[in-house]
Write a protein that holds these residues in place. Structure first.
Motif, PDB file in Angstrom:
ATOM      1  N   TYR A 178      13.233  -5.476 -16.365  1.00  0.00           N
ATOM      2  CA  TYR A 178      13.023  -5.579 -14.801  1.00  0.00           C
ATOM      3  C   TYR A 178      11.734  -6.558 -14.451  1.00  0.00           C
ATOM      4  O   TYR A 178      11.721  -6.648 -13.417  1.00  0.00           O
ATOM      5  N   ASP A 179      10.820  -6.802 -15.335  1.00  0.00           N
ATOM      6  CA  ASP A 179       9.644  -7.405 -14.902  1.00  0.00           C
ATOM      7  C   ASP A 179      10.141  -8.857 -14.220  1.00  0.00           C
ATOM      8  O   ASP A 179       9.516  -9.039 -13.349  1.00  0.00           O
ATOM      9  N   ALA A 180      10.929  -9.511 -14.980  1.00  0.00           N
ATOM     10  CA  ALA A 180      11.363 -10.949 -14.376  1.00  0.00           C
ATOM     11  C   ALA A 180      11.961 -10.798 -13.060  1.00  0.00           C
ATOM     12  O   ALA A 180      11.800 -11.573 -12.149  1.00  0.00           O
ATOM     13  N   ASP A 181      12.844  -9.857 -13.262  1.00  0.00           N
ATOM     14  CA  ASP A 181      13.736  -9.375 -11.813  1.00  0.00           C
ATOM     15  C   ASP A 181      12.690  -8.834 -10.431  1.00  0.00           C
ATOM     16  O   ASP A 181      12.810  -9.712  -9.516  1.00  0.00           O
ATOM     17  N   ARG A 182      11.696  -8.245 -10.953  1.00  0.00           N
ATOM     18  CA  ARG A 182      10.905  -7.716 -10.060  1.00  0.00           C
ATOM     19  C   ARG A 182       9.924  -8.829  -9.504  1.00  0.00           C
ATOM     20  O   ARG A 182       9.481  -8.982  -8.309  1.00  0.00           O
TER      21      ARG A 182
ATOM     22  N   SER B 271      16.728  -5.157  -7.846  1.00  0.00           N
ATOM     23  CA  SER B 271      18.041  -5.586  -7.790  1.00  0.00           C
ATOM     24  C   SER B 271      18.986  -4.560  -7.930  1.00  0.00           C
ATOM     25  O   SER B 271      19.813  -4.626  -6.992  1.00  0.00           O
ATOM     26  N   TRP B 272      18.741  -3.404  -8.293  1.00  0.00           N
ATOM     27  CA  TRP B 272      19.681  -2.250  -8.379  1.00  0.00           C
ATOM     28  C   TRP B 272      19.420  -1.773  -6.959  1.00  0.00           C
ATOM     29  O   TRP B 272      20.563  -1.403  -6.480  1.00  0.00           O
ATOM     30  N   ALA B 273      18.371  -1.512  -6.677  1.00  0.00           N
ATOM     31  CA  ALA B 273      17.790  -1.064  -5.353  1.00  0.00           C
ATOM     32  C   ALA B 273      18.811  -1.901  -4.171  1.00  0.00           C
ATOM     33  O   ALA B 273      19.222  -1.356  -3.144  1.00  0.00           O
ATOM     34  N   CYS B 274      18.612  -3.070  -4.093  1.00  0.00           N
ATOM     35  CA  CYS B 274      19.183  -4.077  -3.236  1.00  0.00           C
ATOM     36  C   CYS B 274      20.875  -3.759  -3.210  1.00  0.00           C
ATOM     37  O   CYS B 274      21.403  -3.669  -2.233  1.00  0.00           O
ATOM     38  N   ASP B 275      21.480  -3.551  -4.385  1.00  0.00           N
ATOM     39  CA  ASP B 275      22.773  -3.323  -4.446  1.00  0.00           C
ATOM     40  C   ASP B 275      23.237  -2.145  -3.910  1.00  0.00           C
ATOM     41  O   ASP B 275      24.122  -1.821  -2.892  1.00  0.00           O
ATOM     42  N   GLN B 276      22.330  -1.047  -3.994  1.00  0.00           N
ATOM     43  CA  GLN B 276      22.582   0.326  -3.500  1.00  0.00           C
ATOM     44  C   GLN B 276      22.548   0.585  -2.040  1.00  0.00           C
ATOM     45  O   GLN B 276      23.260   0.945  -1.270  1.00  0.00           O
TER      46      GLN B 276
ATOM     47  N   LEU C 144      11.777  -2.265   0.280  1.00  0.00           N
ATOM     48  CA  LEU C 144      12.805  -1.753  -0.373  1.00  0.00           C
ATOM     49  C   LEU C 144      12.730  -0.307  -0.671  1.00  0.00           C
ATOM     50  O   LEU C 144      13.476   0.501  -0.640  1.00  0.00           O
ATOM     51  N   VAL C 145      11.549   0.253  -1.117  1.00  0.00           N
ATOM     52  CA  VAL C 145      10.822   1.630  -1.176  1.00  0.00           C
ATOM     53  C   VAL C 145      11.148   2.343   0.189  1.00  0.00           C
ATOM     54  O   VAL C 145      11.738   3.575   0.341  1.00  0.00           O
ATOM     55  N   LEU C 146      10.927   1.827   1.348  1.00  0.00           N
ATOM     56  CA  LEU C 146      10.851   2.131   2.578  1.00  0.00           C
ATOM     57  C   LEU C 146      12.321   2.444   2.871  1.00  0.00           C
ATOM     58  O   LEU C 146      12.762   3.527   3.392  1.00  0.00           O
ATOM     59  N   CYS C 147      13.216   1.535   2.746  1.00  0.00           N
ATOM     60  CA  CYS C 147      14.474   1.847   2.836  1.00  0.00           C
ATOM     61  C   CYS C 147      15.288   2.795   2.200  1.00  0.00           C
ATOM     62  O   CYS C 147      15.989   3.731   2.457  1.00  0.00           O
ATOM     63  N   ASP C 148      15.021   3.016   0.826  1.00  0.00           N
ATOM     64  CA  ASP C 148      15.542   4.000   0.107  1.00  0.00           C
ATOM     65  C   ASP C 148      14.839   5.450   0.450  1.00  0.00           C
ATOM     66  O   ASP C 148      15.585   6.231   0.337  1.00  0.00           O
ATOM     67  N   HIS C 149      13.566   5.561   0.764  1.00  0.00           N
ATOM     68  CA  HIS C 149      13.278   6.753   1.327  1.00  0.00           C
ATOM     69  C   HIS C 149      13.806   7.005   2.864  1.00  0.00           C
ATOM     70  O   HIS C 149      14.144   8.145   2.980  1.00  0.00           O
ATOM     71  N   ALA C 150      14.039   6.043   3.662  1.00  0.00           N
ATOM     72  CA  ALA C 150      14.860   6.395   4.920  1.00  0.00           C
ATOM     73  C   ALA C 150      16.280   6.811   4.620  1.00  0.00           C
ATOM     74  O   ALA C 150      16.727   7.565   5.300  1.00  0.00           O
ATOM     75  N   VAL C 151      16.997   6.187   3.528  1.00  0.00           N
ATOM     76  CA  VAL C 151      18.352   6.735   3.177  1.00  0.00           C
ATOM     77  C   VAL C 151      18.262   8.154   2.964  1.00  0.00           C
ATOM     78  O   VAL C 151      18.937   8.818   3.294  1.00  0.00           O
TER      79      VAL C 151
ATOM     80  N   LEU D  64       5.837   2.834 -10.645  1.00  0.00           N
ATOM     81  CA  LEU D  64       6.391   2.138  -9.266  1.00  0.00           C
ATOM     82  C   LEU D  64       7.667   3.202  -8.958  1.00  0.00           C
ATOM     83  O   LEU D  64       8.560   3.665  -9.870  1.00  0.00           O
ATOM     84  N   PRO D  65       7.940   3.362  -7.656  1.00  0.00           N
ATOM     85  CA  PRO D  65       9.082   3.920  -6.957  1.00  0.00           C
ATOM     86  C   PRO D  65      10.448   3.067  -7.686  1.00  0.00           C
ATOM     87  O   PRO D  65      10.268   1.912  -7.830  1.00  0.00           O
ATOM     88  N   THR D  66      11.460   3.858  -7.943  1.00  0.00           N
ATOM     89  CA  THR D  66      12.682   3.179  -8.465  1.00  0.00           C
ATOM     90  C   THR D  66      12.963   1.931  -7.783  1.00  0.00           C
ATOM     91  O   THR D  66      13.303   0.805  -8.199  1.00  0.00           O
ATOM     92  N   ALA D  67      13.051   2.144  -6.276  1.00  0.00           N
ATOM     93  CA  ALA D  67      13.377   0.753  -5.477  1.00  0.00           C
ATOM     94  C   ALA D  67      12.600  -0.426  -5.918  1.00  0.00           C
ATOM     95  O   ALA D  67      12.950  -1.539  -5.799  1.00  0.00           O
ATOM     96  N   ALA D  68      11.162  -0.206  -6.190  1.00  0.00           N
ATOM     97  CA  ALA D  68      10.351  -1.167  -6.640  1.00  0.00           C
ATOM     98  C   ALA D  68      10.513  -1.506  -8.017  1.00  0.00           C
ATOM     99  O   ALA D  68      10.003  -2.940  -8.328  1.00  0.00           O
ATOM    100  N   TYR D  69      10.480  -0.805  -8.864  1.00  0.00           N
ATOM    101  CA  TYR D  69      10.753  -1.002 -10.272  1.00  0.00           C
ATOM    102  C   TYR D  69      11.857  -1.898 -10.689  1.00  0.00           C
ATOM    103  O   TYR D  69      11.917  -2.741 -11.599  1.00  0.00           O
ATOM    104  N   ASP D  70      13.051  -1.643  -9.941  1.00  0.00           N
ATOM    105  CA  ASP D  70      14.348  -2.064 -10.367  1.00  0.00           C
ATOM    106  C   ASP D  70      14.962  -2.662  -8.887  1.00  0.00           C
ATOM    107  O   ASP D  70      15.962  -2.109  -8.518  1.00  0.00           O
TER     108      ASP D  70
END
Length: 176
Positions: A7-11, A135-140, A22-29, A127-133
């Motif tokens: 996930y490093d290069a993606d992050r 691309s996955w968070a964006c898709d979700q 992204l973390v805020l979006c994830d928590h808002a969901v 890191l929270p999942t949305a920040a660690y990964d």
């Protein structure tokens, strides 16, 4: 920890501001989905005494987590403590003190994005999942927003507005 993860290069393609968003979006969901559970009345007979209070209390806990994420995001985008504090109804020093631990944890997680478990074999993200990964968070998150019709027919209602890293920043933030 100098080992890299997949996930490093993606992050590295994302700014810290984008990751915080992204973390805020994830928590808002999480808040929205939890609140949705309090709307329908059909299953009330199946809920034990106090059950709806439990759900409402969980909603408060999720909202507090979203608030901390919003503060982190606002700090990452350059908002001052005074600007943040005015919306909290407190002074800047109190706002800074209230969220100091959250910001400290966020900063430390970038220094060490994961730790090894007790056996030294499994990586545990700091890191929270949305920040660690991201691309996955964006898709979700894009899928969730589309299904909720938040962006009407926008398939990238979340990811399209993120501030991405410049290409030279990407290469310099990936560990060797």
């Amino acid at each position: 920890m100098t080992e890299t993860t997949p996930y490093d290069a993606d992050r590295a393609r994302f700014t810290r501001q984008a990751l915080a968003r992204l973390v805020l979006c994830d928590h808002a969901v999480d808040v929205a989905d939890s609140a949705r559970g309090l709307v329908a009345t059909e299953n009330d007979p199946d809920t034990g005494p106090g059950g709806r209070v439990s759900q409402a209390f969980q909603l408060i806990e999720l909202a507090q987590r979203a608030l901390a994420s919003a503060v982190i995001y606002e700090r990452e985008r350059g908002s001052s403590w005074s600007e943040i504090a005015q919306y909290l109804g407190i002074d800047a020093a109190e706002a800074g003190a209230r969220f100091a631990a959250d910001l400290d944890g966020w900063d430390k997680a970038f220094d060490a994005p994961y730790r090894l478990d007790e056996a030294g074999r499994k990586r545990i993200p700091q890191l929270p999942t949305a920040a660690y990964d991201p691309s996955w968070a964006c898709d979700q998150l894009d899928r969730w927003a589309y299904l909720q019709r938040l962006g009407i027919d926008q398939h990238q209602a979340v990811s399209s507005g993120l501030v991405m890293a410049a290409p030279e920043e990407e290469s310099s933030s990936v560990p060797p």
